[in-house]
Design an enzyme around this catalytic site. Structure first.
Site, PDB file in Angstrom:
ATOM      1  N   GLU A  86     -24.495  -6.019  -2.730  1.00  0.00           N
ATOM      2  CA  GLU A  86     -23.924  -5.122  -1.714  1.00  0.00           C
ATOM      3  C   GLU A  86     -23.910  -3.723  -2.195  1.00  0.00           C
ATOM      4  OE1 GLU A  86     -19.926  -6.604  -1.445  1.00  0.00           O
ATOM      5  OE2 GLU A  86     -19.279  -5.565  -3.372  1.00  0.00           O
ATOM      6  N   GLU A  88     -12.582  -8.878  -2.849  1.00  0.00           N
ATOM      7  CA  GLU A  88     -12.495 -10.394  -2.560  1.00  0.00           C
ATOM      8  C   GLU A  88     -11.005 -10.546  -2.792  1.00  0.00           C
ATOM      9  OE1 GLU A  88     -12.758 -12.293  -6.455  1.00  0.00           O
ATOM     10  OE2 GLU A  88     -12.109 -10.465  -7.556  1.00  0.00           O
TER      11      GLU A  88
HETATM   12  P1  ADP Z   1     -14.410 -10.235 -10.038  1.00  0.00           P
HETATM   13  O1  ADP Z   1     -14.227 -11.209  -9.378  1.00  0.00           O
HETATM   14  O2  ADP Z   1     -15.203 -10.182 -11.286  1.00  0.00           O
HETATM   15  O3  ADP Z   1     -12.946  -9.613 -10.105  1.00  0.00           O
HETATM   16  P2  ADP Z   1     -14.783  -8.065  -8.024  1.00  0.00           P
HETATM   17  O4  ADP Z   1     -15.570  -8.072  -6.973  1.00  0.00           O
HETATM   18  O5  ADP Z   1     -13.398  -8.058  -7.874  1.00  0.00           O
HETATM   19  O6  ADP Z   1     -15.160  -9.071  -9.083  1.00  0.00           O
HETATM   20  O7  ADP Z   1     -14.997  -6.675  -8.882  1.00  0.00           O
HETATM   21  C1  ADP Z   1     -14.591  -6.560 -10.080  1.00  0.00           C
HETATM   22  C2  ADP Z   1     -14.906  -4.850 -10.031  1.00  0.00           C
HETATM   23  O8  ADP Z   1     -16.270  -4.470 -10.219  1.00  0.00           O
HETATM   24  C3  ADP Z   1     -14.032  -4.034  -8.975  1.00  0.00           C
HETATM   25  O9  ADP Z   1     -12.666  -3.919  -9.605  1.00  0.00           O
HETATM   26  C4  ADP Z   1     -14.753  -2.724  -9.032  1.00  0.00           C
HETATM   27  O10 ADP Z   1     -14.505  -1.979 -10.365  1.00  0.00           O
HETATM   28  C5  ADP Z   1     -16.417  -3.125  -9.416  1.00  0.00           C
HETATM   29  N1  ADP Z   1     -16.812  -3.441  -8.291  1.00  0.00           N
HETATM   30  C6  ADP Z   1     -17.031  -4.457  -7.502  1.00  0.00           C
HETATM   31  N2  ADP Z   1     -18.083  -4.420  -6.523  1.00  0.00           N
HETATM   32  C7  ADP Z   1     -18.068  -2.909  -6.497  1.00  0.00           C
HETATM   33  C8  ADP Z   1     -18.859  -2.368  -5.220  1.00  0.00           C
HETATM   34  N3  ADP Z   1     -19.288  -2.582  -4.312  1.00  0.00           N
HETATM   35  N4  ADP Z   1     -18.705  -0.805  -5.526  1.00  0.00           N
HETATM   36  C9  ADP Z   1     -18.222  -0.306  -6.636  1.00  0.00           C
HETATM   37  N5  ADP Z   1     -17.467  -1.113  -7.504  1.00  0.00           N
HETATM   38  C10 ADP Z   1     -17.578  -2.365  -7.462  1.00  0.00           C
HETATM   39  P1  ADP Z   2      -7.553 -10.314 -12.252  1.00  0.00           P
HETATM   40  O1  ADP Z   2      -8.039  -9.711 -11.192  1.00  0.00           O
HETATM   41  O2  ADP Z   2      -6.173 -10.943 -12.151  1.00  0.00           O
HETATM   42  O3  ADP Z   2      -7.742  -9.415 -13.588  1.00  0.00           O
HETATM   43  P2  ADP Z   2      -9.741 -11.551 -13.392  1.00  0.00           P
HETATM   44  O4  ADP Z   2     -10.796 -11.603 -12.236  1.00  0.00           O
HETATM   45  O5  ADP Z   2     -10.026 -10.529 -14.014  1.00  0.00           O
HETATM   46  O6  ADP Z   2      -8.287 -11.480 -12.748  1.00  0.00           O
HETATM   47  O7  ADP Z   2      -9.710 -12.954 -14.163  1.00  0.00           O
HETATM   48  C1  ADP Z   2      -8.481 -13.328 -14.529  1.00  0.00           C
HETATM   49  C2  ADP Z   2      -8.694 -14.134 -15.670  1.00  0.00           C
HETATM   50  O8  ADP Z   2      -9.217 -15.742 -15.035  1.00  0.00           O
HETATM   51  C3  ADP Z   2      -9.631 -13.731 -16.601  1.00  0.00           C
HETATM   52  O9  ADP Z   2      -9.081 -14.119 -17.896  1.00  0.00           O
HETATM   53  C4  ADP Z   2     -11.081 -14.510 -16.352  1.00  0.00           C
HETATM   54  O10 ADP Z   2     -11.743 -14.346 -17.683  1.00  0.00           O
HETATM   55  C5  ADP Z   2     -10.509 -15.586 -15.748  1.00  0.00           C
HETATM   56  N1  ADP Z   2     -11.440 -16.137 -14.662  1.00  0.00           N
HETATM   57  C6  ADP Z   2     -11.768 -15.383 -13.525  1.00  0.00           C
HETATM   58  N2  ADP Z   2     -12.364 -16.290 -12.652  1.00  0.00           N
HETATM   59  C7  ADP Z   2     -12.869 -17.300 -13.404  1.00  0.00           C
HETATM   60  C8  ADP Z   2     -13.505 -18.613 -13.089  1.00  0.00           C
HETATM   61  N3  ADP Z   2     -14.208 -18.837 -11.986  1.00  0.00           N
HETATM   62  N4  ADP Z   2     -13.627 -19.464 -13.846  1.00  0.00           N
HETATM   63  C9  ADP Z   2     -13.067 -19.573 -15.214  1.00  0.00           C
HETATM   64  N5  ADP Z   2     -12.339 -18.392 -15.368  1.00  0.00           N
HETATM   65  C10 ADP Z   2     -12.072 -17.282 -14.521  1.00  0.00           C
HETATM   66 MG    MG Z   3     -11.780  -8.822  -8.688  1.00  0.00          MG
END
Ligand code: ADP
Ligand code: ADP
Ligand code: MG
Length: 672
Positions: free
Chosen positions: A204, A292
């Site tokens: 994206e 998300e």
């Molecule tokens: P996760 O499941 O690992 O938390 P996210 O989709 O929530 O993944 O993204 C984690 C971080 O990555 C976001 O908090 C943001 O900082 C960055 N990020 C994700 N998608 C984008 C985007 N399209 N543009 C800019 N930053 C992004």
């Molecule tokens: P938050 O948005 O609450 O900070 P994160 O996306 O950073 O959450 O993830 C929270 C915790 O869960 C972290 O410790 C990360 O490593 C773990 N985690 C997130 N997604 C997964 C997954 N699909 N499988 C295993 N651990 C995960």
């Molecule tokens: Mg996230």
């Protein structure tokens, strides 16, 4: 809390979040069951729970991630419901369905909602249909590296390459060019396969100058849904949150309402029930885009609890038992400001790479729990605990709450100064420095803050002139107190006149010599610096104490103190200084001593963290160019690409793919 929805629940997690859930369950009068792997036999969550069940060896895929073992533990103990915490099984629809079949209640949403939101591609489609604003991009799967470059080109650089099953910032990379899109695709795919067992990738638009702002929602099984305002989580490294706050300094009431309404609409579209979080990325014009939905309790949920006064774990438990939400949208208020700092076992001086070992010292600051003032430390470790390579490197979440943002930040700075952690690398110096950073204090932040402000990695901030003077006074004072005590122990005759006399010292720190004179003055000390009076200074520090509180007038500064030869190592606000304290004559002589030089390691590629060599990309005798990939090292499920810093010729490679290395072990040697 009189009625209790369950009599016994099991917590399918470990560490701070297991402890956090147990705390509320206990307050509700609910019995708790912990589960633990071999690595966690003596862990805090095991001690806190009423009962504990052993579920296997340390690797999570043989213990905490095995649904059958959790279900067996429920049967064995008669637990009626399971709280999954975050991570592990919390977002696994199949686990939830398996529990349902056994007649055990999952404290979280229904499998259908988890499934719909667990996949980033699917959830984005559902969000768009529910009228939620989403990040522009390609709504399909990427087939190969060439396809990644083609789609990225169509979307327009920069783009974000993401794993559909991703979480915890893993499997995600920015790309600014076709070459980066291709390499990013390969790395994300391989990271996603090893972390999530699912290597589907999508792309994206990368939103520039982004702020991460998310909405907490609560929904019950009867169609009631509300939002509990926002949290801002823009302070991130490697796309993972480090500091969060509530509310956001960036939102106005109107944007907050719009984000809240869209989040509630999305929750209702998937018949969500329980606590959940809708994450948005917000651009500089306050346009917001759905990222998300996390169908679980979020790591940073405490800041919301602090400003709303609502216990989210209690709400989750009540909703799971089928109770109606007792809170309406109008009951949700914003009271003051809350900040959370995640304390990670990772070395800020080494690009925040994970660190493991034993906590030889772990002394959190005193907790406070008042209406308008809170210091809260959610943790799962104690002094002596082992931080292992098997699990997440987060050791604690320190939160402060105050009537306004700057007061909360100052309270955090002080709490961090008082937090003692030794035995492992940790990010307290970084967090402390951050609390003093003017951009952070102004609320002028984006998710690129850490990368922009610390491009070469974190280096402790240099003290300004006032801080240098404070450190010098502190060091001289501690040396003075120590000297007095030594004199008493050695049996020197206690001489009132000598005590009253001024003691002259020279403090050498940050490359400077500062003269400090001290005399005892009725319970305090009369101090002068470079001939200028500082005024009365008070401290209750005694030799051996590791914290010194030094009060000058109505200003108190807390230092972490470590004796070193001829002086003290002092830390405050992330500033780390070694101060040598001399008698004036000795200082003159010491100035003539040569300085020691550190060994030259510039022709070596050292392993930056304890980890596993995944692959080597060059061979002995190869000429490498600057930026060329040399090796890939995996640690804590992250693949780190090590690149050449300059043109060189590889002389020797003493390791092989598959080797497990300690930090600073030599991966390869270049010709000089
Ligand atoms: P996760 O499941 O690992 O938390 P996210 O989709 O929530 O993944 O993204 C984690 C971080 O990555 C976001 O908090 C943001 O900082 C960055 N990020 C994700 N998608 C984008 C985007 N399209 N543009 C800019 N930053 C992004
Ligand atoms: P938050 O948005 O609450 O900070 P994160 O996306 O950073 O959450 O993830 C929270 C915790 O869960 C972290 O410790 C990360 O490593 C773990 N985690 C997130 N997604 C997964 C997954 N699909 N499988 C295993 N651990 C995960
Ligand atoms: Mg996230």
């Amino acid at each position: 809390m009189t009625d209790k929805p369950f009599s016994k629940i099991l917590i399918a997690n470990r560490g701070e979040i297991a402890c956090r859930v147990i705390r509320t369950a206990r307050q509700m009068g609910i019995q708790t069951v912990a589960v633990y792997s071999d690595a966690d036999r003596d862990a805090e969550h095991v001690k806190m729970a009423h009962e504990a069940v052993h579920i296997g060896p340390p690797p999570a895929n043989q213990s905490y991630l095995v649904a059958e073992k959790i279900i067996a533990a429920c049967r064995q103990t008669g637990a009626e419901a399971v709280h999954p915490g975050y991570g592990f099984l919390s977002e696994r629809a199949s686990f939830c369905a398996a529990l349902e079949k056994e007649g055990i209640i999952f404290i979280g949403p229904k499998p259908r909602a988890i499934e719909a939101m667990g996949d980033k591609i699917t959830s984005k489609k559902i969000a768009a249909e529910a009228g939620v604003s989403t990040v522009p991009g390609f709504m399909g799967l990427i087939e190969n590296a060439a396809h990644a470059a083609e789609i990225a080109g169509e979307i327009g650089y920069p783009v974000m390459i993401k794993a559909s099953a991703g979480g915890g910032g893993k499997g995600m990379r920015i790309a600014w060019s076709d070459a980066e899109a291709r390499e990013g695709y390969e790395r994300s795919k391989s990271e996603a396969a090893s972390s999530f067992g699912d290597d589907r990738i999508f792309i994206e638009k990368f939103i520039e100058e982004p702020r991460h702002i998310e909405i907490q929602v609560l929904a019950d099984a009867h169609g009631n849904a509300i939002y509990l305002n926002e949290r801002e989580c823009s302070i991130q490294r490697r796309n993972q949150k480090v500091v969060e706050e509530a509310p956001s300094p960036f939102l106005d009431a109107e944007t907050r309402r719009a984000m809240g309404a869209q989040s509630v609409a999305l929750a209702q579209a998937v018949e969500y029930q329980s606590a959940g979080t809708v994450e948005f990325i917000v651009d500089k014009n306050r346009n917001f885009y759905f990222l998300e939905m996390n169908t679980r309790l979020q790591v940073e949920h405490p800041v919301t609890e602090l400003i709303t006064g609502i216990d989210l774990v209690e709400q989750m438990i009540r909703i799971a038992a089928g109770e109606h939400l007792a809170i309406g949208q109008d009951d949700v208020k914003i009271n003051g400001w809350a900040i959370e700092c995640r304390l990670y076992a990772e070395d800020p001086y080494r690009n925040f790479l994970p660190s493991i070992g034993r906590l030889t010292r772990y002394r959190p600051p005193q907790e406070i729990s008042e209406e308008d003032e809170n210091v809260r430390n959610d943790t799962g470790v104690t002094e002596g605990s082992e931080i292992s390579m098997f699990y997440d490197p987060m050791i604690a979440k320190l939160c402060t709450h105050a009537p306004d943002r700057l007061t909360a930040i100052d309270a955090m700075a002080e709490a961090l100064d008082r937090f003692e952690v030794e035995g492992i690398g940790h990010n307290i110096p970084f967090l402390s420095a951050l609390m003093a950073h003017p951009r952070w204090r102004r609320g002028d932040i984006t998710t690129a803050f850490i990368a922009e402000e610390y491009p070469e990695g974190f280096a402790p901030p240099a003290p300004d002139a006032a801080q240098t003077r404070d450190f010098a006074v502190a060091a001289a004072l501690l040396a003075h107190i120590q000297g007095e005590r030594n004199a008493r122990i050695s049996g020197a005759r206690f001489n009132q006149a000598a005590r009253r006399a001024r003691e002259e010292k020279v403090v050498r720190l940050a490359g400077r010599d500062l003269r400090v004179s001290i005399s005892d003055a009725d319970g305090a000390f009369d101090v002068a610096l470079e001939g200028e009076p500082v005024g009365p200074v008070a401290t209750s520090w005694m030799p051996g104490d590791s914290l010194a509180e030094i009060a000058t007038g109505d200003r108190t500064v807390v230092y972490k103190v470590k004796p070193i030869a001829g002086g003290f190592s002092l830390r405050h606000a992330g500033i780390d200084l070694k101060a040598q304290v001399y008698a004036p004559r000795i200082a003159e002589l010491a100035a003539l001593m040569p300085e020691k030089l550190a060994p030259d390691t510039s022709n070596l590629l050292l392993c930056p963290m304890p980890g596993l060599i995944v692959s080597l990309h060059v061979a002995e005798g190869d000429e490498v160019e600057e930026g060329q990939t040399l090796a890939i090292v995996e640690a804590m499920k992250m693949e780190n690409v090590l690149k050449a810093e300059k043109k060189a010729k590889v002389a020797r490679i003493p390791v092989q793919a598959g080797d497990s290395l300690a930090v600073d072990e030599v991966i390869m040697e270049f010709e000089k």
